[in-house]
Scaffold this motif. Structure first.
Motif, PDB file in Angstrom:
ATOM      1  N   TRP A 185      -5.566   0.488 -10.567  1.00  0.00           N
ATOM      2  CA  TRP A 185      -6.473   0.793  -9.455  1.00  0.00           C
ATOM      3  C   TRP A 185      -6.564  -0.369  -8.478  1.00  0.00           C
ATOM      4  N   ARG A 186      -6.288  -1.588  -8.937  1.00  0.00           N
ATOM      5  CA  ARG A 186      -6.264  -2.705  -7.988  1.00  0.00           C
ATOM      6  C   ARG A 186      -5.057  -2.598  -7.057  1.00  0.00           C
ATOM      7  N   GLN A 187      -3.958  -2.050  -7.560  1.00  0.00           N
ATOM      8  CA  GLN A 187      -2.831  -1.791  -6.659  1.00  0.00           C
ATOM      9  C   GLN A 187      -3.183  -0.692  -5.663  1.00  0.00           C
ATOM     10  N   VAL A 188      -3.929   0.316  -6.097  1.00  0.00           N
ATOM     11  CA  VAL A 188      -4.367   1.376  -5.196  1.00  0.00           C
ATOM     12  C   VAL A 188      -5.262   0.799  -4.110  1.00  0.00           C
ATOM     13  N   ILE A 189      -6.217  -0.041  -4.504  1.00  0.00           N
ATOM     14  CA  ILE A 189      -7.143  -0.639  -3.538  1.00  0.00           C
ATOM     15  C   ILE A 189      -6.387  -1.547  -2.567  1.00  0.00           C
ATOM     16  N   ALA A 190      -5.400  -2.276  -3.083  1.00  0.00           N
ATOM     17  CA  ALA A 190      -4.599  -3.126  -2.196  1.00  0.00           C
ATOM     18  C   ALA A 190      -3.818  -2.283  -1.192  1.00  0.00           C
ATOM     19  N   ALA A 191      -3.351  -1.117  -1.632  1.00  0.00           N
ATOM     20  CA  ALA A 191      -2.601  -0.250  -0.725  1.00  0.00           C
ATOM     21  C   ALA A 191      -3.481   0.267   0.406  1.00  0.00           C
ATOM     22  N   VAL A 192      -4.776   0.468   0.137  1.00  0.00           N
ATOM     23  CA  VAL A 192      -5.685   0.924   1.190  1.00  0.00           C
ATOM     24  C   VAL A 192      -5.704  -0.074   2.343  1.00  0.00           C
ATOM     25  N   GLU A 193      -5.644  -1.350   2.002  1.00  0.00           N
ATOM     26  CA  GLU A 193      -5.628  -2.385   3.041  1.00  0.00           C
ATOM     27  C   GLU A 193      -4.256  -2.529   3.676  1.00  0.00           C
TER      28      GLU A 193
END
Length: 813
Positions: free
Chosen positions: A306-314
């Protein structure tokens, strides 16, 4: 082992929680989100960041419960609606949209054309639009419409058919743009990593590199794209799943693994090719975790993803929505391990996720003023809660206690007690008849009044558990006198011959159904495939995925014949899922002489301890011992405990029945009856309503029910609560039949006893009715009255076939 201990601790904590919830005030409301705006003008994209949404198991969960668990309201909620649209599916769609609007979330309606794309036309599109429009409580709330996601994959019935898919998408898009103001059409393929996923599609337009075949060098997206005019949003199904469809593996994702799926090279550069500020991206995702598989821990693994998902949002400005598959699941028919996709399965997981999400760019709801309006769809049935619900509970317990008092004091002298023949216990036959009817109703799967009466209505137990338990009971009862009369060697010979006959019958079923599936005018799909409803080991993202249970059967007709197809048939790796328990039964028959030998030596305690020790170890390791298909739904090392316990009970039936007439036995029986009633009442709190006439209790909070169910009553690996419930139900109903045999036998014995005496025959012949239902279109429309009548007719025909001994010389009974 640590994961296993953690599971035990979770069960203990959950059990304590249910007690607390029943004694304390109702759970507090979910934490409030940002100040909601009016529904009119709510954007489908946030001002910054990305909406965070979820897909849940709608059969046991609700939008309000999801918000309560997370402490935040999802901004988006997703639901899968299969085609063709039945009355029941329309009702579920109404409930879903109403629930989303109740919590201020944007609905995402996924349309799954399960019967393929060939006949999809404007009439189908108009029907979809009309159904969604009808479901809307507030017409100002915008929504997403996803049509046939994963169309570039072979595991869905609409997969890898580019021309047909594009044509159908365009027809639906025109209808949505005309008839659903504020709705956005979402095109959502599966991540192209691994394309074409082991398949060899024949469509020429998929050979984009013109090398004569479809391979990893071909474009996994472009041939399926309907065009900018028709697509409002693009989506991508990108999961962290290191298994490759094989054995369960818990592994932390590689750094930038998600980036590789979103922004790969060449044809795999999905974001650069299809997403833009005018065509935002919706990411469907989750992370694979299997309890008992070893490797990385759940928090470590999921947090990394999920941290990769959150990073992708940015990093990906076009990424405006993230939908996480927040559900636990266990594959019922095809698969090897239970899967936990959820981010809300433990307080620790929730706390860490919410902390990271709020520090990142994920946006929660409510996005508008919740409607506060409960779904009033005719398909919702009725729920009795509050004071009325507790009055029902009290009245049932009072009636049970009064019945116990009457049964112990006057029952044996009432003239109504059991008076059946000494050579065969008709009470067991009647119980087996009820169990096999439950199985038949479940396998035919039509919405009807029969579902209301059979779907965990007598407790959290199904016909399958009762069938396996009672099969063991009958085996112990039948072969004890044979051992005492003829000896162990002769008895073993009889058992092994019966095992061989059933094995040959199972092979015959596999071959006959396979041959029937080749007939162009016969729809054998329900017997030769399994349609994932999102509750399998593949998780919620597999909803609508079709598993071919006869993969490779056509190799029988190739020259030279591939020898592996014979191995698949002989090992029962293929065959109709409705009868895969036959493989389990054959194996248990083969090993039963050893068990009977131990029982004949008086070693029943050793037998039980050994069986339950294997069960206990299996509950931690969840091993697959054999390659046969039955291991997917009846794992041998789990279900053997129920069968062996039945054998011990059947072998010592007279002694056990006699003990229950003693003072201590009566006390134990009273406890069993009260516990059975208590578990039945608990099961009635399941929020799932199977028909408009279904009635449920609402005295146990839904989150509590779901937590206890998941911790103690999952079916595939036969959780302890389900085993206990099966044993209690059997004891209670047997006692009821003993005291009130004559009126019960007169009322229903004529019907159930013949079926109970021929359960294997019924199990095999049910396939006839499965195929009949599959080929009568109006039985798929969800009409409660029509389907109920159809059940009456088919059950009646089955009874006539038994009474007339139809094919008894061929099919084992």
């Amino acid at each position: 082992m640590l994961d296993g201990l953690r599971a035990v601790a979770l069960r203990t904590a959950t059990a304590a929680a249910v007690v607390a919830c029943l004694l304390a005030a109702p759970a507090s409301a979910a934490a409030a989100g940002p100040s909601p705006s009016a529904s009119a003008g709510v954007p489908l994209s946030p001002a910054s960041g990305a909406y965070f949404g979820t897909t849940i198991d709608w059969s046991v969960d609700t939008a309000a419960l999801e918000a309560e668990r997370l402490g935040r309201t999802p901004a988006v909620l997703e639901h899968v609606t299969p085609l063709p649209l039945s009355a029941a599916e329309r009702g579920y769609l109404d409930q879903f949209v109403a629930q989303a609007e109740e919590v201020g979330a944007l609905p995402a309606v996924t349309i799954a054309p399960e019967e393929g794309l060939a006949d999809f036309d404007e009439t189908d599109a108009d029907e979809i639009v009309e159904a969604i429009a009808h479901a809307r409580v507030d017409a100002d709330v915008p929504l997403y419409v996803r049509f046939g996601p994963g169309m570039n994959a072979p595991w869905v019935s609409w997969g890898q058919q580019p021309s047909a898919y594009i044509a159908a998408f365009r027809v639906l898009a025109d209808a949505v743009h005309t008839g659903l103001p504020g709705a956005a059409m979402v095109w959502s393929p599966t991540s192209g990593a691994g394309y074409p996923f082991g398949a060899e599609p024949a469509a020429d337009e998929l050979d984009t590199d013109a090398d004569g075949g479809v391979s990893a060098g071909d474009d996994p997206y472009g041939p399926y794209y309907p065009g900018d005019r028709y697509v409002d949003w693009v989506g991508l199904q990108a999961y962290h799943d290191p298994t490759g469809g094989e054995s369960a593996v818990n592994a932390v994702p590689q750094p930038d693994a998600l980036t590789g799926q979103l922004e790969g090279d060449g044809d795999l550069a999905f974001v650069d090719r299809f997403a833009s500020p005018d065509r935002p991206l919706m990411l469907e995702t989750a992370a694979f975790f299997s309890l008992g598989a070893g490797g990385a821990g759940e928090l470590e693994l999921k947090q990394a993803w999920w941290r990769q998902v959150i990073a992708a949002v940015e990093d990906v400005p076009a990424l405006d929505a993230v939908v996480w598959r927040d559900a636990s699941s266990t594959r019922g028919v095809v698969g090897r391990a239970p899967i936990e996709w959820s981010i809300s399965s433990s307080p620790e997981l929730i706390e860490e996720f919410v902390t990271d999400a709020e520090a990142g760019g994920l946006v929660f709801g409510p996005l508008y003023a919740p409607s506060g309006q409960r779904s009033t769809s005719a398909a919702t049935g009725a729920t009795i809660g509050g004071v009325a619900g507790w009055i029902v509970v009290a009245a049932i317990f009072a009636g049970t206690i009064a019945s116990l008092v009457w049964g112990f004091t006057k029952g044996p002298r009432s003239g109504l007690a059991y008076d059946g023949p000494a050579r065969r216990d008709l009470r067991i036959d009647l119980l087996r008849g009820i169990a096999i009817v439950f199985v038949l109703v479940n396998h035919l799967g039509m919405v009807s009044l029969f579902q209301n009466l059979s779907q965990e209505a007598i407790g959290i137990v199904s016909g399958a558990e009762l069938f396996v338990l009672l099969s063991g009971v009958v085996l112990g009862m039948v072969y004890r006198p044979k051992i005492e009369r003829d000896g162990m060697a002769e008895t073993t010979s009889l058992i092994e011959r019966r095992a061989g006959k059933i094995y040959v019958a199972a092979l015959g079923v596999v071959i006959v159904v396979g041959l029937l599936s080749l007939l162009p005018f016969l729809n054998a799909t329900p017997a030769t495939t399994f349609v994932d409803e999102g509750t399998g080991a593949a998780g919620g993202e597999a909803t609508g995925r079709v598993y071919d249970l006869y993969a490779g059967f056509g190799r029988l007709f190739e020259y030279p014949v591939d020898a592996s197809v014979f191995a698949d048939i002989l090992l029962l790796r293929m065959g109709p899922w409705q009868v895969n328990v036959l493989g389990f039964y054959v194996v248990m028959l083969v090993v039963s002489p050893l068990i009977l030998w131990g029982l004949s030596r008086g070693w029943w305690i050793v037998v039980l301890v050994a069986s339950w020790a294997v069960y206990s170890i299996q509950s931690f390791l969840q091993l697959r011992l054999l390659p046969s298909q039955f291991e997917d739904s009846f794992p041998l090392l789990s279900w053997q405990a129920l069968f062996v316990t039945g054998m011990v009970a059947g072998y010592h039936r007279s002694a056990i029945v006699g003990w229950f007439t003693t003072r201590w036995g009566r006390a134990a029986l009273a406890v069993c009856v009260l516990a059975t009633v208590g578990l039945a009442l608990f099961s009635w709190n399941n929020p799932y309503l199977s028909s408009p006439l279904d009635v449920r209790l609402g005295v146990v909070p839904q989150n509590t029910f779901s937590g206890v169910y998941s911790a103690w009553f999952e079916r595939t690996y036969l959780d302890p609560g389900r085993v206990l419930n099966a044993l209690l139900v059997t004891i209670t109903i047997y006692a009821l039949f003993s005291v009130l045999w004559k009126p019960i036998n007169r009322a229903v014995g004529w019907f159930f006893i013949p079926l109970g005496q021929t359960t294997l025959y019924v199990f095999i012949m049910q396939l006839v009715f499965v195929l009949i239902v599959a080929n009568i279109p109006f039985l798929h429309e969800g009409n409660l009255l029509v389907n109920t009548i159809a059940y009456v007719v088919m059950l009646g025909l089955m009874w006539v076939m038994v009474k007339k001994r139809f094919l008894f010389r061929i099919i084992p009974r």
